[in-house]
Design a protein around this motif. Structure first.
Motif: not given
Length: 399
Positions: A197-204, A222-226
């Motif tokens: 799973v790649l979760n793309c939510d920002i603040h949660t 998360g998107l922060d890890e791509i």
């Protein structure tokens, strides 16, 4: 009021600058632009003025760009190139569509799970009224694409005119991957389809990762890890990855600026050296405010300000003038009222938490408040003012 008293409080000025290109000396350009504006327009620079620089020109000067191929390579390396669950993205042609293209290029199949009735920042897939009419519970019900269409048909975004379900599905398939669309608001619902799973939510995002890992997901990023590190000599963002990125061309993105504390300190020093004034400096992205009509919350960046000087740490410490006028000093008027309120402000405590006279003031970070003011001042189009000078923000009624 006497004729010698100041009649103006906070002033926000958009400062025009040259078009910024990769490798430009941004600190010099910003400082020179502010100083030249002051000279030409006839205003002075003061202590505690705030110079704010939009994140876009910072990232551009840094050359912080990446391609969809770089995204695809990182996704394939980290997820293995099979089926990837992509959950909770925002609905945005500028913010997410190009990221989705790269993600899909790095996978065999994408199971795209969209939150509903709206995304994290308020873009509607379907109205709450339609949800109510259909008898759907968005907190528990998982819908297939076919069920979504049966219940709600086509729903184009109010502002963009885009049917994001169709649009995102097309992006995935055009990138060469199989696409399956589902609608759910519980993160672990994706695990019925894939455990990668790649979760793309920002603040949660931290909570979503925790829930998925606890539910047994095999890979959770998360998107922060791509693109949190360079791929094929690409740009990156060590802290936020793809979060805060924007479309640059059809095949490239501009990432959120990398470490830029040295930039704000450099600008602060240049202004001090030029006019002996101690200003504060910050880099800002999206403001933190919500549109009452479209219900869209502006903050699609991970933070309002990724870098700022130390004088911008903290929250406002203000008294509510109308509270003092209507309560503590309700029997006073004219100069007596003014003197009493001024005395209260001068003698206020350093921390007003719990003080009734501070109720209704905004307990938000200074950088979030000033960044929102600057975002509204600079706009997002063709104003050509990527630097904003805010003056008098730290003044009060007694100054």
């Amino acid at each position: 009021m006497s004729k010698n008293e100041r009649r103006v409080g906070t002033v926000s000025r958009g400062i025009r600058c040259p078009i910024i290109r990769q490798g430009d000396d941004l600190a010099k350009i910003v400082a020179d632009s502010v100083l030249e504006a002051a000279e030409i327009e006839g205003f002075s620079i003061n202590d505690r003025d705030v110079i704010s620089i939009t994140e876009s020109i910072v990232a551009r000067a840094q050359g912080n760009y990446a391609s969809v191929n770089d995204i695809a390579s990182d996704v394939k390396t980290k997820f293995g190139g099979g089926t990837v669950g992509v959950i909770f993205p925002i609905l945005s042609r500028n913010r997410f569509a190009i990221c989705l293209k790269g993600i899909a290029m790095g996978a065999k199949k994408i199971v795209l799970m969209l939150s509903y009735p709206s995304d994290e920042v308020g873009n509607e897939l379907v109205s709450l009224d339609k949800i109510d009419e259909a008898g759907i519970n968005p907190y528990s019900d998982v819908l297939s694409e076919a069920k979504y269409r049966e219940l709600f048909g086509e729903n184009k975004h109010e502002f963009t005119g885009v049917d994001y379900v169709e649009y995102y599905k097309g992006i995935i398939e055009d990138a060469g991957a199989e696409a399956e669309i589902v609608f759910a608001n519980q993160a672990k619902a994706i695990l019925d389809y894939t455990d990668c799973v790649l979760n793309c939510d920002i603040h949660t995002r931290a909570r979503t990762k925790r829930i998925l890992k606890a539910a047994g997901a095999k890979i959770v990023l998360g998107l922060d890890e791509i693109l949190n590190a360079p791929v094929n000599n690409s740009g990156c963002n060590e802290m936020y990855g793809l979060l805060g990125s924007n479309k640059s061309t059809e095949d490239t993105i501009k990432l959120f600026p990398r470490e830029c504390k040295n930039l704000v300190l450099d600008i602060q020093k240049r202004i001090f050296d030029a006019c002996n004034k101690h200003v504060e400096v910050m880099v800002y992205g999206d403001g933190a405010f919500k549109d009452p009509k479209g219900k869209i919350w502006e903050l699609a960046d991970p933070v309002v300000s990724p870098a700022f000087t130390d004088g911008l740490v903290g929250t406002p410490n203000e008294l509510k003038l109308k509270y003092l006028a209507d309560n503590d000093f309700k029997n006073l008027s004219g100069e007596a009222l003014k003197d009493a309120i001024s005395k209260s402000i001068r003698e206020k405590q350093d921390n007003l938490v719990g003080n009734m006279a501070s109720q209704g003031t905004t307990p938000r970070q200074l950088t979030d408040l000033i960044g929102s003011l600057c975002d509204l001042t600079s706009g997002s189009g063709d104003k050509g003012t990527p630097v904003v000078l805010v003056q008098g923000y730290f003044d009060n009624y007694t100054n």
